[in-house]
Write a protein that holds these residues in place. Structure first.
Motif, PDB file in Angstrom:
ATOM      1  N   LYS A  62       0.748  -1.256  -0.059  1.00  0.00           N
ATOM      2  CA  LYS A  62       0.040  -0.066  -0.068  1.00  0.00           C
ATOM      3  C   LYS A  62       0.825   1.325   0.088  1.00  0.00           C
ATOM      4  O   LYS A  62       0.532   2.281  -0.764  1.00  0.00           O
ATOM      5  CB  LYS A  62      -1.045  -0.034   1.171  1.00  0.00           C
ATOM      6  CG  LYS A  62      -2.016  -0.895   1.127  1.00  0.00           C
ATOM      7  CD  LYS A  62      -2.874  -0.876   2.462  1.00  0.00           C
ATOM      8  CE  LYS A  62      -4.165  -2.092   2.355  1.00  0.00           C
ATOM      9  NZ  LYS A  62      -4.835  -1.864   3.433  1.00  0.00           N
ATOM     10  N   TYR A 129      -3.736   1.874  17.763  1.00  0.00           N
ATOM     11  CA  TYR A 129      -4.703   1.044  16.737  1.00  0.00           C
ATOM     12  C   TYR A 129      -3.814   0.152  16.001  1.00  0.00           C
ATOM     13  O   TYR A 129      -4.042  -0.950  15.876  1.00  0.00           O
ATOM     14  CB  TYR A 129      -5.438   2.299  15.981  1.00  0.00           C
ATOM     15  CG  TYR A 129      -6.153   1.634  14.694  1.00  0.00           C
ATOM     16  CD1 TYR A 129      -7.336   1.192  14.780  1.00  0.00           C
ATOM     17  CD2 TYR A 129      -5.282   1.568  13.398  1.00  0.00           C
ATOM     18  CE1 TYR A 129      -8.179   0.737  13.790  1.00  0.00           C
ATOM     19  CE2 TYR A 129      -6.146   0.856  12.306  1.00  0.00           C
ATOM     20  CZ  TYR A 129      -7.479   0.525  12.496  1.00  0.00           C
ATOM     21  OH  TYR A 129      -8.138   0.085  11.456  1.00  0.00           O
ATOM     22  N   TYR A 130      -2.580   0.613  15.491  1.00  0.00           N
ATOM     23  CA  TYR A 130      -1.752  -0.225  14.624  1.00  0.00           C
ATOM     24  C   TYR A 130      -0.834  -1.156  15.607  1.00  0.00           C
ATOM     25  O   TYR A 130      -0.644  -2.295  14.978  1.00  0.00           O
ATOM     26  CB  TYR A 130      -0.845   0.665  13.840  1.00  0.00           C
ATOM     27  CG  TYR A 130      -1.522   1.301  12.590  1.00  0.00           C
ATOM     28  CD1 TYR A 130      -1.849   0.566  11.667  1.00  0.00           C
ATOM     29  CD2 TYR A 130      -1.757   2.664  12.676  1.00  0.00           C
ATOM     30  CE1 TYR A 130      -2.784   1.271  10.484  1.00  0.00           C
ATOM     31  CE2 TYR A 130      -2.644   3.450  11.797  1.00  0.00           C
ATOM     32  CZ  TYR A 130      -3.029   2.826  10.695  1.00  0.00           C
ATOM     33  OH  TYR A 130      -3.645   3.282   9.790  1.00  0.00           O
ATOM     34  N   SER A 252      -4.361   6.804  10.104  1.00  0.00           N
ATOM     35  CA  SER A 252      -5.282   6.142  10.864  1.00  0.00           C
ATOM     36  C   SER A 252      -6.354   5.371   9.745  1.00  0.00           C
ATOM     37  O   SER A 252      -6.633   6.211   8.953  1.00  0.00           O
ATOM     38  CB  SER A 252      -5.893   6.736  12.016  1.00  0.00           C
ATOM     39  OG  SER A 252      -6.851   6.110  12.881  1.00  0.00           O
ATOM     40  N   GLU A 253      -6.809   4.421  10.098  1.00  0.00           N
ATOM     41  CA  GLU A 253      -7.930   3.864   9.417  1.00  0.00           C
ATOM     42  C   GLU A 253      -9.265   3.543  10.462  1.00  0.00           C
ATOM     43  O   GLU A 253     -10.268   3.227  10.071  1.00  0.00           O
ATOM     44  CB  GLU A 253      -7.686   2.321   8.898  1.00  0.00           C
ATOM     45  CG  GLU A 253      -6.425   2.218   8.192  1.00  0.00           C
ATOM     46  CD  GLU A 253      -5.899   0.854   7.476  1.00  0.00           C
ATOM     47  OE1 GLU A 253      -6.853   0.130   7.344  1.00  0.00           O
ATOM     48  OE2 GLU A 253      -4.818   0.638   7.771  1.00  0.00           O
ATOM     49  N   ASP A 254      -8.957   4.273  11.555  1.00  0.00           N
ATOM     50  CA  ASP A 254     -10.374   4.620  12.460  1.00  0.00           C
ATOM     51  C   ASP A 254     -11.247   5.636  11.855  1.00  0.00           C
ATOM     52  O   ASP A 254     -11.031   6.771  11.491  1.00  0.00           O
ATOM     53  CB  ASP A 254      -9.634   4.927  14.060  1.00  0.00           C
ATOM     54  CG  ASP A 254     -11.089   5.063  14.743  1.00  0.00           C
ATOM     55  OD1 ASP A 254     -12.056   5.046  14.404  1.00  0.00           O
ATOM     56  OD2 ASP A 254     -10.606   5.024  15.995  1.00  0.00           O
ATOM     57  N   LYS A 255     -12.372   5.267  11.514  1.00  0.00           N
ATOM     58  CA  LYS A 255     -13.469   6.154  10.999  1.00  0.00           C
ATOM     59  C   LYS A 255     -13.611   7.184  11.992  1.00  0.00           C
ATOM     60  O   LYS A 255     -14.274   8.531  11.455  1.00  0.00           O
ATOM     61  CB  LYS A 255     -14.773   5.418  10.583  1.00  0.00           C
ATOM     62  CG  LYS A 255     -15.600   5.041  11.930  1.00  0.00           C
ATOM     63  CD  LYS A 255     -16.788   4.333  11.644  1.00  0.00           C
ATOM     64  CE  LYS A 255     -17.291   3.832  12.839  1.00  0.00           C
ATOM     65  NZ  LYS A 255     -17.796   4.981  13.898  1.00  0.00           N
ATOM     66  N   HIS A 264      -5.785  12.999   5.571  1.00  0.00           N
ATOM     67  CA  HIS A 264      -5.617  11.578   6.280  1.00  0.00           C
ATOM     68  C   HIS A 264      -5.131  10.722   5.389  1.00  0.00           C
ATOM     69  O   HIS A 264      -5.467  10.602   4.284  1.00  0.00           O
ATOM     70  CB  HIS A 264      -7.107  10.996   6.633  1.00  0.00           C
ATOM     71  CG  HIS A 264      -7.876  12.043   7.812  1.00  0.00           C
ATOM     72  ND1 HIS A 264      -7.995  11.720   9.181  1.00  0.00           N
ATOM     73  CD2 HIS A 264      -8.170  13.190   7.794  1.00  0.00           C
ATOM     74  CE1 HIS A 264      -8.647  12.580   9.544  1.00  0.00           C
ATOM     75  NE2 HIS A 264      -8.738  13.505   8.849  1.00  0.00           N
ATOM     76  N   ARG A 266      -5.329   6.781   5.048  1.00  0.00           N
ATOM     77  CA  ARG A 266      -6.051   5.578   5.447  1.00  0.00           C
ATOM     78  C   ARG A 266      -5.889   4.396   4.404  1.00  0.00           C
ATOM     79  O   ARG A 266      -6.056   4.398   3.440  1.00  0.00           O
ATOM     80  CB  ARG A 266      -7.617   5.821   5.354  1.00  0.00           C
ATOM     81  CG  ARG A 266      -8.050   6.931   6.022  1.00  0.00           C
ATOM     82  CD  ARG A 266      -9.455   7.263   5.995  1.00  0.00           C
ATOM     83  NE  ARG A 266     -10.449   6.344   6.110  1.00  0.00           N
ATOM     84  CZ  ARG A 266     -10.782   5.730   7.113  1.00  0.00           C
ATOM     85  NH1 ARG A 266     -10.502   6.255   8.573  1.00  0.00           N
ATOM     86  NH2 ARG A 266     -11.590   4.682   7.414  1.00  0.00           N
ATOM     87  N   GLY A 267      -4.776   3.541   4.825  1.00  0.00           N
ATOM     88  CA  GLY A 267      -4.253   2.435   4.076  1.00  0.00           C
ATOM     89  C   GLY A 267      -3.466   3.021   3.030  1.00  0.00           C
ATOM     90  O   GLY A 267      -2.289   3.426   3.275  1.00  0.00           O
ATOM     91  N   GLU A 269      -4.881   5.256   0.681  1.00  0.00           N
ATOM     92  CA  GLU A 269      -5.722   6.232   0.294  1.00  0.00           C
ATOM     93  C   GLU A 269      -5.724   7.594   1.064  1.00  0.00           C
ATOM     94  O   GLU A 269      -5.591   7.554   2.260  1.00  0.00           O
ATOM     95  CB  GLU A 269      -6.978   5.931   0.278  1.00  0.00           C
ATOM     96  CG  GLU A 269      -8.154   6.954  -0.187  1.00  0.00           C
ATOM     97  CD  GLU A 269      -9.615   6.221  -0.008  1.00  0.00           C
ATOM     98  OE1 GLU A 269     -10.413   6.791  -1.202  1.00  0.00           O
ATOM     99  OE2 GLU A 269     -10.012   5.731   0.930  1.00  0.00           O
TER     100      GLU A 269
END
Length: 367
Positions: A62, A129-130, A252-255, A264, A266-267, A269
């Motif tokens: 990614k 988170y990670y 972060s991938e936390d919504k 941001h 996210r992955g 993206e």
């Protein structure tokens, strides 16, 4: 008695199997039976090593894709959609760059602005988170004998995973000056607002040796150029929001963090979240609540109803008016609605008193 088995009787059965299996893996070399590894442990290690390698490889792929897009620096017009650039940024409808497909990436992306003009960029990583995800991927079960199982976490693999992940972030953000790992305090101001906040998580088990991994990260940070930041009485999400300045990137991938305006990652993206978009996400969260954080929001309102209430709104004052009216219609007082908003609010820049070490509680907007 071998330390891998608490009982001596099964030793002969599995040692002969291990000696044969390990000999086949070493090209026929003789293996000392005393050093043979339990077959279940071999299987568990193989499975979990594969899991962590896939997770790390996925993160690196990614990051490489994102880095490749950054290097190419061309607007994406294949589908005639100028709202997507080669960085996969999502621009707000009122963004000039989003309306003009001929504007280059350096003009339409804040992460390219740092490269072109030079403000300092911080990579703000939602580290807890990670870390939880990486440590969980390095945890496996061992069956010592029938009906006797334990958990073990390979911290060497977890440490490698942490370093590779942070390295992938650096590759995706080559103009980043600082890598900040955000961590939360054990206390949270939200417990005083809603006593049931995150009460559903108290029985959850963290990966084996989780606190020891955090201690290792703290020790390793100085030699690896990482900066660990936490603030009293707030969570890691709040730390990210409080520290985020123009030109920074939240990783972060936390919504929940999409309620914070800014760029941001996210992955693979990049998402540019305007203040209006962040406010819309925030009031949607107030209305729907969050089952994972254990606050209910407005009774009987889900995502579809929340969208119907908020989509016609054009200002934050209108969003709050629609939100407060929905609570009152369900028999919830204004103070009850404010309490839900304070649970949902990820603190932003200016919403924390750094000198006093205390959060500034969210207040309804006024005209």
């Amino acid at each position: 008695m071998n330390r891998l088995s608490p009982h001596p009787q099964p030793m002969g059965r599995w040692r002969s199997w291990c000696v044969r299996s390990q000999a086949s893996l070493t090209g026929g070399a003789v293996v000392d039976p005393e050093k043979a590894i339990h077959p279940r442990l071999i299987y568990a290690k193989l499975i979990d090593w594969t899991v962590v390698q896939v997770a790390v490889s996925d993160a690196l792929i990614k990051a490489e894709c994102a880095l490749s897009d950054i290097a190419e620096g061309e607007p994406m017009t294949d589908e005639g959609d100028p709202s997507l650039c080669r960085h996969s940024c999502h621009h707000s409808p009122d963004d000039d760059a989003a309306q003009d497909p001929h504007i280059g990436v350096a003009a339409c992306c804040r992460h390219s602005q740092a490269a072109a003009g030079g403000g300092r960029m911080k990579a703000l990583i939602d580290f807890e988170y990670y870390l939880y995800r990486i440590a969980s991927a390095c945890e496996y079960e061992i069956e010592w004998e029938p009906d006797v199982w334990t958990y073990a976490c390979r911290h060497d693999e977890a440490k490698d995973g942490i370093q590779q992940f942070i390295g992938s972030v650096r590759e995706a953000l080559p103009d980043c000056d600082q890598v900040i790992l955000a961590v939360g305090d054990r206390a949270s101001f939200r417990y005083g607002i809603w006593p049931q906040y995150k009460a559903n998580r108290r029985a959850n088990r963290r990966p084996a040796g989780y606190r020891t991994l955090i201690d290792w990260v703290k020790q390793a940070a100085d030699t690896r150029g990482w900066i660990i930041r936490g603030l009293p009485d707030v969570e890691a999400d709040d730390v990210l929001g409080i520290l985020c300045e123009p030109g920074d990137v939240i990783v972060s991938e936390d919504k929940d963090l999409l309620t914070v305006p800014g760029l941001h990652l996210r992955g693979a993206e990049f998402i540019e979240q305007s203040k209006a978009q962040a406010d819309r996400a925030f009031y949607g969260q107030v209305l729907t609540g969050d089952s994972s954080d254990n606050y209910p929001g407005c009774p009987g309102i889900g995502a579809v109803t929340a969208a119907k209430l908020l989509d016609p709104c054009r200002t934050e004052i209108e969003m709050w008016a629609a939100t407060a009216a929905a609570f009152q219609k369900k028999g919830v007082s204004l103070s009850g609605a404010i309490a839900q908003a304070r649970c949902a609010r990820i603190l932003r820049a200016g919403e924390y008193d750094l000198a006093a070490g205390t959060p500034r509680l969210w207040q309804p907007p006024v005209a």
